[in-house]
Motif scaffolding. Sequence first.
Motif, PDB file in Angstrom:
ATOM      1  N   ASP A  67       0.835  -1.187   0.000  1.00 30.91           N
ATOM      2  CA  ASP A  67       0.000   0.000   0.000  1.00 30.91           C
ATOM      3  C   ASP A  67       0.875   1.243   0.000  1.00 30.91           C
ATOM      4  O   ASP A  67       1.971   1.256   0.558  1.00 30.91           O
ATOM      5  N   ALA A  68       0.354   2.292  -0.599  1.00 29.81           N
ATOM      6  CA  ALA A  68       1.072   3.559  -0.589  1.00 29.81           C
ATOM      7  C   ALA A  68       1.017   4.176   0.805  1.00 29.81           C
ATOM      8  O   ALA A  68       0.052   4.013   1.547  1.00 29.81           O
ATOM      9  N   VAL A 160       7.276   2.560   9.176  1.00 29.67           N
ATOM     10  CA  VAL A 160       6.557   3.693   8.581  1.00 29.67           C
ATOM     11  C   VAL A 160       5.144   3.292   8.178  1.00 29.67           C
ATOM     12  O   VAL A 160       4.211   4.108   8.231  1.00 29.67           O
ATOM     13  N   SER A 161       4.949   2.032   7.784  1.00 33.86           N
ATOM     14  CA  SER A 161       3.618   1.570   7.421  1.00 33.86           C
ATOM     15  C   SER A 161       2.698   1.537   8.637  1.00 33.86           C
ATOM     16  O   SER A 161       1.522   1.931   8.565  1.00 33.86           O
ATOM     17  N   THR A 162       3.218   1.072   9.771  1.00 32.15           N
ATOM     18  CA  THR A 162       2.427   1.045  10.998  1.00 32.15           C
ATOM     19  C   THR A 162       2.049   2.456  11.429  1.00 32.15           C
ATOM     20  O   THR A 162       0.909   2.723  11.836  1.00 32.15           O
ATOM     21  N   VAL A 279      -4.291   8.451  -3.976  1.00 33.39           N
ATOM     22  CA  VAL A 279      -5.087   7.224  -3.960  1.00 33.39           C
ATOM     23  C   VAL A 279      -4.542   6.294  -2.890  1.00 33.39           C
ATOM     24  O   VAL A 279      -3.327   6.123  -2.764  1.00 33.39           O
ATOM     25  N   SER A 280      -5.448   5.674  -2.117  1.00 36.33           N
ATOM     26  CA  SER A 280      -5.037   4.759  -1.064  1.00 36.33           C
ATOM     27  C   SER A 280      -6.019   3.602  -0.959  1.00 36.33           C
ATOM     28  O   SER A 280      -7.236   3.800  -1.027  1.00 36.33           O
ATOM     29  N   ASN A 281      -5.467   2.386  -0.773  1.00 40.05           N
ATOM     30  CA  ASN A 281      -6.295   1.200  -0.523  1.00 40.05           C
ATOM     31  C   ASN A 281      -6.627   1.025   0.949  1.00 40.05           C
ATOM     32  O   ASN A 281      -7.331   0.077   1.311  1.00 40.05           O
ATOM     33  N   ARG A 282      -6.132   1.891   1.796  1.00 40.71           N
ATOM     34  CA  ARG A 282      -6.321   1.733   3.232  1.00 40.71           C
ATOM     35  C   ARG A 282      -7.599   2.379   3.749  1.00 40.71           C
ATOM     36  O   ARG A 282      -7.924   2.248   4.921  1.00 40.71           O
TER      37      ARG A 282
END
Length: 350
Positions: A67-68, A160-162, A279-282
Motif C-alpha cells: 500500500d502507498a 513507517v507503514s504502521t 489514492v489509497s487502498n487503506r
Amino acid sequence: MATVTLPTAPASLMVSPVDDTNIALLSRVSTRISGGAQAANAAGGVSWASNMVTTAYDLVLGNAYRDALVFDQFATKRPTAQTHNGAVVSFPLANDIADDVAGATLDENYDVLPSVFKTAHVEVGMAEYGRVITRTNLLRGTSMLPFDPVAAERIARNAVSTMDRLALAKIYAAGGIQSTANPAVFGTAGAVPTAVAGVVGKPTWTLQAIAQQFDENNVERFGNGCFVAVVSPAEITALRRESDAGGWRYFQINQEESGGTGSISRRQIGIYEDFMFLVSNRLTAAKSIYLGADALAKVYPNVPGFGPEPMVETAPIVDKLRRFMTVGWLWTGGYGRYKAEAIVTSDLTV
C-alpha cells in the motif's frame, strides 16, 4: 581368462543429433521426464535425466504489493515549545476578538467594556510502538540469501507503514478540541469528522460542496495552495467516468492543448477543484478523506534519543551461545485530530 561383459546403455540413449530420424526423440526429452510421463517413459531409459533438473533461485528477494504511504505526511501540527516532557501534549487554541462594528462603536457616555477572549485546547497522547524479528545462526549459516539486510529493510518499511495506519485511524476517530463552552467559535467538541453527502452521479459537485464547506469554515490550504483528497481506486474511477459535461474528463479536454489526451491517457487527476488527489487502498470502504492544513497533529518526546520518526534498533546478543540476533523498530509518540473542521469524509461513488 575370464570374460568381462560391458554394460549396455539403453537404446534410447544411443541417439545421434545428426540422425534426422531421432530428432523427434531429442525434442521430446523435456516432456518425457515431467510429471506422470516420467514413470511411463522409464522403460525408454531417460528417467535418469530427472536427477539433473534442479531449481534455480533469484538471489534478489522481491517485495509483495505494498500500500502507498499517505497520511503521516499531513500531520503538519507538531509541538514546538513544550513546557516539559509529558505523556500528553496539550495544544491551546484562541479565537480572534469579535470584529463586529456595533461592538467597536464607542458611546460617549460610557466606558469601554472588555472584549471576550475565548480559548480551548486539543490534547494528543503518546504511546510506545514497535516490532522485532529474530534470526538464528542456523539461518545465517544455511540460507542462500543474506538475511540481515533484508530483515533491516522489512523492519524499516513496517515502521513507517504502521505509523501511517495509526495516523489514518486518528483521522477517522472522534477528536479535535477536548471541551468548549463556545461551539460557535471552536465547533463541537470531540466529534467524528463531518460527512458530506455525495451527489449522485456527479463527483465534481461533491468536491465543490466539500471545498465550499472548507471555505465557509476558513480552513487553510497546504503550502501548495490546495486542499488534499485521499480517495479509493473506485472513487478515482467514478470521477474519471463522470459523464457530465462539467466533469473531470471534459475539463481536461477543454484545458489542455492536446485535447486532454495527456492527463486522460495517463490517468492523472492532478489538482482538480482545489484538491490535490492521492489514492489509497487503506481507506474505510466508500469513505474518502479530505484535509486542510493543521487537520492532524503529531506528538513525540522532546528529548535526545526520540523524534518524529521511528528508530531501527539492533538488540544486544545475550544468549549463552550467541545464536539469536534481533533487529526491530521503536517509536514513542501519537497522532490526533487538531483542527476538526479541516477533516471531511465523503463518497464519490454514489
